[in-house]
Design a protein around this motif. Structure first.
Motif, PDB file in Angstrom:
ATOM      1  N   ALA A 104      42.255  14.324 -21.458  1.00  0.00           N
ATOM      2  CA  ALA A 104      43.247  14.975 -20.601  1.00  0.00           C
ATOM      3  C   ALA A 104      43.783  14.032 -19.528  1.00  0.00           C
ATOM      4  O   ALA A 104      44.950  14.105 -19.150  1.00  0.00           O
ATOM      5  N   ASP A 105      42.917  13.168 -19.018  1.00  0.00           N
ATOM      6  CA  ASP A 105      43.310  12.272 -17.931  1.00  0.00           C
ATOM      7  C   ASP A 105      43.049  10.829 -18.355  1.00  0.00           C
ATOM      8  O   ASP A 105      41.948  10.311 -18.195  1.00  0.00           O
ATOM      9  N   PRO A 106      44.063  10.180 -18.923  1.00  0.00           N
ATOM     10  CA  PRO A 106      43.842   8.839 -19.466  1.00  0.00           C
ATOM     11  C   PRO A 106      43.435   7.810 -18.411  1.00  0.00           C
ATOM     12  O   PRO A 106      42.718   6.853 -18.728  1.00  0.00           O
ATOM     13  N   VAL A 107      43.890   7.995 -17.178  1.00  0.00           N
ATOM     14  CA  VAL A 107      43.505   7.039 -16.132  1.00  0.00           C
ATOM     15  C   VAL A 107      42.007   7.170 -15.818  1.00  0.00           C
ATOM     16  O   VAL A 107      41.308   6.177 -15.628  1.00  0.00           O
ATOM     17  N   GLU A 108      41.515   8.399 -15.810  1.00  0.00           N
ATOM     18  CA  GLU A 108      40.078   8.594 -15.601  1.00  0.00           C
ATOM     19  C   GLU A 108      39.282   8.029 -16.775  1.00  0.00           C
ATOM     20  O   GLU A 108      38.267   7.353 -16.579  1.00  0.00           O
ATOM     21  N   THR A 109      39.757   8.275 -17.984  1.00  0.00           N
ATOM     22  CA  THR A 109      39.085   7.738 -19.167  1.00  0.00           C
ATOM     23  C   THR A 109      39.060   6.213 -19.102  1.00  0.00           C
ATOM     24  O   THR A 109      38.048   5.583 -19.407  1.00  0.00           O
ATOM     25  N   MET A 110      40.181   5.634 -18.688  1.00  0.00           N
ATOM     26  CA  MET A 110      40.271   4.174 -18.576  1.00  0.00           C
ATOM     27  C   MET A 110      39.329   3.650 -17.494  1.00  0.00           C
ATOM     28  O   MET A 110      38.680   2.616 -17.672  1.00  0.00           O
ATOM     29  N   THR A 111      39.221   4.361 -16.394  1.00  0.00           N
ATOM     30  CA  THR A 111      38.317   3.944 -15.317  1.00  0.00           C
ATOM     31  C   THR A 111      36.874   3.943 -15.808  1.00  0.00           C
ATOM     32  O   THR A 111      36.117   2.991 -15.584  1.00  0.00           O
ATOM     33  N   ARG A 112      36.491   5.015 -16.502  1.00  0.00           N
ATOM     34  CA  ARG A 112      35.130   5.093 -17.034  1.00  0.00           C
ATOM     35  C   ARG A 112      34.876   3.998 -18.067  1.00  0.00           C
ATOM     36  O   ARG A 112      33.793   3.404 -18.104  1.00  0.00           O
ATOM     37  N   ALA A 113      35.880   3.728 -18.890  1.00  0.00           N
ATOM     38  CA  ALA A 113      35.744   2.659 -19.880  1.00  0.00           C
ATOM     39  C   ALA A 113      35.560   1.309 -19.192  1.00  0.00           C
ATOM     40  O   ALA A 113      34.730   0.487 -19.614  1.00  0.00           O
ATOM     41  N   GLN A 114      36.306   1.091 -18.123  1.00  0.00           N
ATOM     42  CA  GLN A 114      36.200  -0.182 -17.401  1.00  0.00           C
ATOM     43  C   GLN A 114      34.801  -0.355 -16.808  1.00  0.00           C
ATOM     44  O   GLN A 114      34.237  -1.448 -16.826  1.00  0.00           O
ATOM     45  N   VAL A 115      34.243   0.717 -16.293  1.00  0.00           N
ATOM     46  CA  VAL A 115      32.880   0.669 -15.749  1.00  0.00           C
ATOM     47  C   VAL A 115      31.896   0.260 -16.848  1.00  0.00           C
ATOM     48  O   VAL A 115      31.075  -0.649 -16.672  1.00  0.00           O
ATOM     49  N   THR A 116      31.996   0.926 -17.985  1.00  0.00           N
ATOM     50  CA  THR A 116      31.062   0.677 -19.085  1.00  0.00           C
ATOM     51  C   THR A 116      31.211  -0.752 -19.614  1.00  0.00           C
ATOM     52  O   THR A 116      30.211  -1.439 -19.854  1.00  0.00           O
ATOM     53  N   LEU A 117      32.460  -1.194 -19.766  1.00  0.00           N
ATOM     54  CA  LEU A 117      32.707  -2.545 -20.278  1.00  0.00           C
ATOM     55  C   LEU A 117      32.220  -3.601 -19.290  1.00  0.00           C
ATOM     56  O   LEU A 117      31.636  -4.612 -19.675  1.00  0.00           O
ATOM     57  N   THR A 118      32.469  -3.373 -18.002  1.00  0.00           N
ATOM     58  CA  THR A 118      32.053  -4.345 -16.990  1.00  0.00           C
ATOM     59  C   THR A 118      30.532  -4.419 -16.900  1.00  0.00           C
ATOM     60  O   THR A 118      29.956  -5.515 -16.804  1.00  0.00           O
ATOM     61  N   ALA A 119      29.875  -3.267 -16.963  1.00  0.00           N
ATOM     62  CA  ALA A 119      28.412  -3.260 -16.934  1.00  0.00           C
ATOM     63  C   ALA A 119      27.848  -4.005 -18.151  1.00  0.00           C
ATOM     64  O   ALA A 119      26.882  -4.769 -18.017  1.00  0.00           O
ATOM     65  N   ALA A 120      28.468  -3.799 -19.305  1.00  0.00           N
ATOM     66  CA  ALA A 120      28.009  -4.497 -20.513  1.00  0.00           C
ATOM     67  C   ALA A 120      28.207  -6.004 -20.370  1.00  0.00           C
ATOM     68  O   ALA A 120      27.331  -6.790 -20.754  1.00  0.00           O
ATOM     69  N   ASP A 121      29.350  -6.402 -19.803  1.00  0.00           N
ATOM     70  CA  ASP A 121      29.605  -7.830 -19.556  1.00  0.00           C
ATOM     71  C   ASP A 121      28.522  -8.422 -18.662  1.00  0.00           C
ATOM     72  O   ASP A 121      28.012  -9.511 -18.920  1.00  0.00           O
ATOM     73  N   LEU A 122      28.206  -7.707 -17.588  1.00  0.00           N
ATOM     74  CA  LEU A 122      27.203  -8.212 -16.650  1.00  0.00           C
ATOM     75  C   LEU A 122      25.828  -8.299 -17.305  1.00  0.00           C
ATOM     76  O   LEU A 122      25.098  -9.269 -17.113  1.00  0.00           O
ATOM     77  N   ARG A 123      25.488  -7.275 -18.086  1.00  0.00           N
ATOM     78  CA  ARG A 123      24.176  -7.280 -18.744  1.00  0.00           C
ATOM     79  C   ARG A 123      24.032  -8.432 -19.717  1.00  0.00           C
ATOM     80  O   ARG A 123      22.940  -8.928 -19.931  1.00  0.00           O
ATOM     81  N   SER A 124      25.145  -8.850 -20.310  1.00  0.00           N
ATOM     82  CA  SER A 124      25.056  -9.948 -21.283  1.00  0.00           C
ATOM     83  C   SER A 124      25.354 -11.308 -20.656  1.00  0.00           C
ATOM     84  O   SER A 124      25.335 -12.330 -21.343  1.00  0.00           O
ATOM     85  N   ASN A 125      25.612 -11.343 -19.363  1.00  0.00           N
ATOM     86  CA  ASN A 125      25.840 -12.612 -18.661  1.00  0.00           C
ATOM     87  C   ASN A 125      24.618 -13.514 -18.817  1.00  0.00           C
ATOM     88  O   ASN A 125      23.483 -13.050 -18.708  1.00  0.00           O
ATOM     89  N   GLN A 126      24.852 -14.790 -19.037  1.00  0.00           N
ATOM     90  CA  GLN A 126      23.730 -15.676 -19.373  1.00  0.00           C
ATOM     91  C   GLN A 126      22.705 -15.789 -18.246  1.00  0.00           C
ATOM     92  O   GLN A 126      21.526 -16.028 -18.506  1.00  0.00           O
ATOM     93  N   ASP A 127      23.129 -15.627 -17.018  1.00  0.00           N
ATOM     94  CA  ASP A 127      22.179 -15.706 -15.898  1.00  0.00           C
ATOM     95  C   ASP A 127      21.477 -14.367 -15.651  1.00  0.00           C
ATOM     96  O   ASP A 127      20.350 -14.343 -15.150  1.00  0.00           O
ATOM     97  N   LEU A 128      22.170 -13.287 -15.945  1.00  0.00           N
ATOM     98  CA  LEU A 128      21.605 -11.960 -15.658  1.00  0.00           C
ATOM     99  C   LEU A 128      20.793 -11.399 -16.816  1.00  0.00           C
ATOM    100  O   LEU A 128      19.822 -10.663 -16.594  1.00  0.00           O
TER     101      LEU A 128
END
Ligand SMILES: [Zn+2]
Length: 103
Positions: free
Chosen positions: A48-72
């Motif tokens: 219903a709210d694509p901006v909210e969906t996009m915000t949640r997706a960005q959170v999930t993608l960013t967290a995944a990026d951080l978790r796979s960061n070579q130092d983290l």
């Protein structure tokens, strides 16, 4: 913690830029580009709210990026670090954990 929030003006501007194919001026376009994977995920998920969906997706993608960061990643792997993605609703005043809560 990666914390996205309701009614984010940055995500909304990026969403509209990508939807309309109209780049934003100057350095703002770098933000639009960084948000493109979340935009694409939101478009494929719908909702219903694509901006909210996009915000949640960005959170999930960013967290995944951080978790796979070579130092983290080694710290995450041995449980010394948690990378938590969450969403803050202005309407409810609550923070909803989306991903990565330590068990
Ligand atoms: Zn914001």
């Amino acid at each position: 913690m990666v914390l996205g929030h309701q009614r984010c003006g940055a995500v909304k501007a990026a969403y509209e830029s990508l939807r309309d194919g109209e780049p934003l001026p100057g350095n703002l376009q770098a933000i639009v580009k960084a948000l493109q994977p979340a935009y694409e995920q939101a478009v494929s998920e719908g909702g219903a709210d694509p901006v909210e969906t996009m915000t949640r997706a960005q959170v999930t993608l960013t967290a995944a990026d951080l978790r796979s960061n070579q130092d983290l990643a080694p710290l995450v792997g041995k449980g010394a670090l948690a990378v938590v993605g969450a969403y803050y609703s202005f309407d409810t005043g609550k923070v909803e954990v989306l991903v990565g809560a330590p068990s």
